[in-house]
Write an enzyme that holds these catalytic residues in place. Structure first.
Site, PDB file in Angstrom:
ATOM      1  N   TYR A 111     119.348  94.807  25.512  1.00 17.45           N
ATOM      2  CA  TYR A 111     120.294  95.924  25.471  1.00 17.45           C
ATOM      3  C   TYR A 111     119.565  97.267  25.507  1.00 17.45           C
ATOM      4  CZ  TYR A 111     124.408  93.020  24.764  1.00 17.45           C
ATOM      5  OH  TYR A 111     125.433  92.121  24.932  1.00 17.45           O
ATOM      6  N   ALA A 112     118.470  97.399  24.762  1.00 15.49           N
ATOM      7  CA  ALA A 112     117.733  98.667  24.719  1.00 15.49           C
ATOM      8  C   ALA A 112     117.270  99.088  26.110  1.00 15.49           C
ATOM      9  CB  ALA A 112     116.535  98.544  23.783  1.00 15.49           C
ATOM     10  N   ARG A 113     116.866  98.133  26.937  1.00 12.98           N
ATOM     11  CA  ARG A 113     116.400  98.439  28.288  1.00 12.98           C
ATOM     12  C   ARG A 113     117.540  98.869  29.209  1.00 12.98           C
ATOM     13  NH1 ARG A 113     111.309  94.506  29.137  1.00 12.98           N
ATOM     14  NH2 ARG A 113     110.771  94.399  26.933  1.00 12.98           N
TER      15      ARG A 113
ATOM     16  N   THR B  77     128.625  95.515  10.010  1.00 15.46           N
ATOM     17  CA  THR B  77     129.260  96.344  11.033  1.00 15.46           C
ATOM     18  C   THR B  77     128.165  96.899  11.932  1.00 15.46           C
ATOM     19  OG1 THR B  77     131.157  96.890   9.646  1.00 15.46           O
ATOM     20  CG2 THR B  77     130.668  98.398  11.464  1.00 15.46           C
ATOM     21  N   LEU B  78     128.303  96.648  13.218  1.00 18.64           N
ATOM     22  CA  LEU B  78     127.326  97.058  14.229  1.00 18.64           C
ATOM     23  C   LEU B  78     127.860  98.254  14.997  1.00 18.64           C
ATOM     24  CD1 LEU B  78     126.960  93.455  15.667  1.00 18.64           C
ATOM     25  CD2 LEU B  78     125.224  94.594  14.270  1.00 18.64           C
ATOM     26  N   GLU B  79     126.997  99.218  15.264  1.00 21.18           N
ATOM     27  CA  GLU B  79     127.382 100.358  16.093  1.00 21.18           C
ATOM     28  C   GLU B  79     126.572 100.298  17.373  1.00 21.18           C
ATOM     29  OE1 GLU B  79     126.825 104.356  17.794  1.00 21.18           O
ATOM     30  OE2 GLU B  79     125.387 103.632  16.334  1.00 21.18           O
TER      31      GLU B  79
ATOM     32  N   TYR C 151     122.540  96.254  -4.811  1.00 18.44           N
ATOM     33  CA  TYR C 151     123.787  96.782  -4.234  1.00 18.44           C
ATOM     34  C   TYR C 151     124.987  96.241  -5.004  1.00 18.44           C
ATOM     35  CZ  TYR C 151     126.866  98.619  -0.622  1.00 18.44           C
ATOM     36  OH  TYR C 151     127.832  99.331   0.049  1.00 18.44           O
TER      37      TYR C 151
ATOM     38  N   SER D  19     115.799  93.906  22.906  1.00 23.91           N
ATOM     39  CA  SER D  19     115.235  94.617  24.062  1.00 23.91           C
ATOM     40  C   SER D  19     116.137  94.521  25.290  1.00 23.91           C
ATOM     41  CB  SER D  19     113.836  94.106  24.380  1.00 23.91           C
ATOM     42  OG  SER D  19     113.865  92.741  24.716  1.00 23.91           O
TER      43      SER D  19
ATOM     44  N   GLN E 275     118.359  91.973  15.999  1.00 26.35           N
ATOM     45  CA  GLN E 275     117.531  91.075  15.188  1.00 26.35           C
ATOM     46  C   GLN E 275     117.409  91.602  13.766  1.00 26.35           C
ATOM     47  OE1 GLN E 275     113.093  90.506  15.561  1.00 26.35           O
ATOM     48  NE2 GLN E 275     113.774  88.442  16.096  1.00 26.35           N
TER      49      GLN E 275
END
Length: 188
Positions: free
Chosen positions: A114-116, A135-137, A170, A112, A156
């Site tokens: 970052y989202a805010r 890998t995060l975008e 996978y 939250s 999270q």
């Protein structure tokens, strides 16, 4: 299918190295400095991003094509802070390496904090028996530059336990992102 608790996460991390390195509690301070929290929470695990970033740039007027991705569309940066240009994005990877059990699906949601600020974190689900650095975008949806902090919490992970073991994991499929380390670009 149900969400796994902090006790389950600690047990899997210790017995099966599901998350490495692993923080068994929630870290909010680094000495006297406040950090965006990371580590085990009630029903999830807050991951950190590494200090290696790929920042999207359009200096070459490239077309974004997932089947033929031009790696020159990124500027590489190694730093404790990444500034994402307005209405752009950057890639990073988690500090943590994951080994997902065969009966678990993992979903990633942004924090939250970052989202805010208009910073969206996007990660596809981690399938049963996937392993690697995630890998995060990071999408900066604002008209202003946005700051991401390395080695602090950014997202999270929620672990969903299945009632039955999947027929094909996978790993069984020989997934193209299996065992990835660091920031991994799209593969066709």
């Amino acid at each position: 299918m149900g969400v796994k608790s902090d006790r389950w996460i600690r047990r899997m991390a210790q017995e099966h190295e599901m998350i490495s390195p692993f923080e068994s509690g929630q870290i909010r301070n680094n000495g006297s400095e406040r950090v965006i929290s990371y580590g085990t929470s009630s029903y999830g695990y807050d991951v950190r991003c590494s200090d290696e970033f790929k920042i999207f740039t359009n200096i070459n007027s490239a077309v974004v094509d997932p089947k033929d991705f031009d790696s020159q569309s990124f500027v590489d940066l190694k730093s404790d802070v990444c500034i994402i240009p307005p209405n752009s994005f950057a890639l990073a990877s988690t500090v943590e390496y994951f080994r997902i059990p065969r009966d678990v699906l993992t979903i990633c949601l942004g924090k939250s904090t970052y989202a805010r600020c208009g910073i969206i974190v996007n990660v596809t689900p981690l399938e049963p028996e996937w392993e690697g650095h995630v890998t995060l975008e990071f999408s900066n949806t604002t008209p202003l530059p946005a700051r991401i902090y390395a080695n602090e919490g950014v997202a999270q992970m929620l672990f969903l336990g299945a009632d039955d073991i999947c027929e094909q994991s996978y790993k069984d499929k020989g997934g193209k992102y299996q065992g990835q380390t660091g920031v991994t670009l799209p593969k066709a």
